[in-house]
Design an enzyme around this catalytic site. Structure first.
Site: not given
Ligand code: GAR
Length: 195
Positions: A177, A16, A110, A98, A112, A145, A148, A70, A95
């Site tokens: 995505e 992404n 974000n 926060l 998701h 906060e 998701d 954190r 990942m």
């Molecule tokens: C993506 O599928 C994104 O939606 C997910 O991580 C992947 C990253 O892929 N994000 C989450 O699960 C956030 N909770 P990438 O590193 O190839 O972009």
């Protein structure tokens, strides 16, 4: 022409991140030019690091394992983003949970891999695939906060058929995505009122 600065945060493969850089970085739209002023990664061995470099952007690595809490990690993260001048931060596969310190200081969105509010958390693709629902999809939302849980900005869905393998399902999620996230960033930033 207004220049709108963004930061991109990632943790892993960075597909992404790559699509965002390809579609947005130093591209001019009707009302603005978008500049990715920094990319930040919390894992020193993430594949996305090379992807960022291939666009001439050396990622800033902030290894979360080196921080005692954190909040200590988030303080450096916030400082780095504020120093970059980014007005919008895009979490593209970042990942990390926060803390309120981050959400109080940074305007962020974000990506998701589920139709929120369903399947929050880090196992969304598998849970969505295993569910009895006949549709699945992805969401882009403001970071708040609540994990998701921030306001949803955009979603895209597809029909889940019984013949679909997990690999096909996952590929469909990623394909959606790769178009929805850049489109959403453009829609947020490319507004006449910002001229
Ligand atoms: C993506 O599928 C994104 O939606 C997910 O991580 C992947 C990253 O892929 N994000 C989450 O699960 C956030 N909770 P990438 O590193 O190839 O972009």
């Amino acid at each position: 022409m207004v220049i709108r600065k963004i930061a991109i945060l990632f943790s892993g493969t960075g597909s992404n991140l790559e699509k965002l850089l390809e579609t947005l970085h130093r591209k001019t739209f009707e009302h603005c030019t978008i500049d990715v002023v920094c990319t930040i990664c919390n894992r020193p061995n993430a594949q996305g690091i090379e992807k960022s470099r291939s666009f001439g952007i050396e990622p800033i690595i902030i290894d979360h394992t080196l921080f005692e809490s954190r909040e200590a990690f988030d303080k450096i993260l916030v400082k780095t983003i504020l120093q970059s001048g980014a007005e919008l931060t895009v979490l593209a596969g970042f990942m990390r949970f926060l803390t309120p310190y981050f959400t109080q200081h940074i305007k962020a969105i974000n990506l998701h891999p589920s139709l929120l509010p369903l399947f929050k958390g880090s196992n969304a693709i598998k849970e969505s695939y295993d569910s009895t629902l006949k549709v699945a999809g992805i969401s882009v939302h403001y970071v708040s906060e609540e994990l998701d849980g921030g306001e949803i900005i955009a979603q895209r869905s597809f029909e889940k058929t019984s013949s679909m393998s997990f690999e096909e399902f996952e590929a469909k999620i990623h394909a959606l995505e790769h178009t929805l996230l850049p489109e959403t960033v453009i829609n947020l930033l490319n507004r006449r009122e910002y001229e």
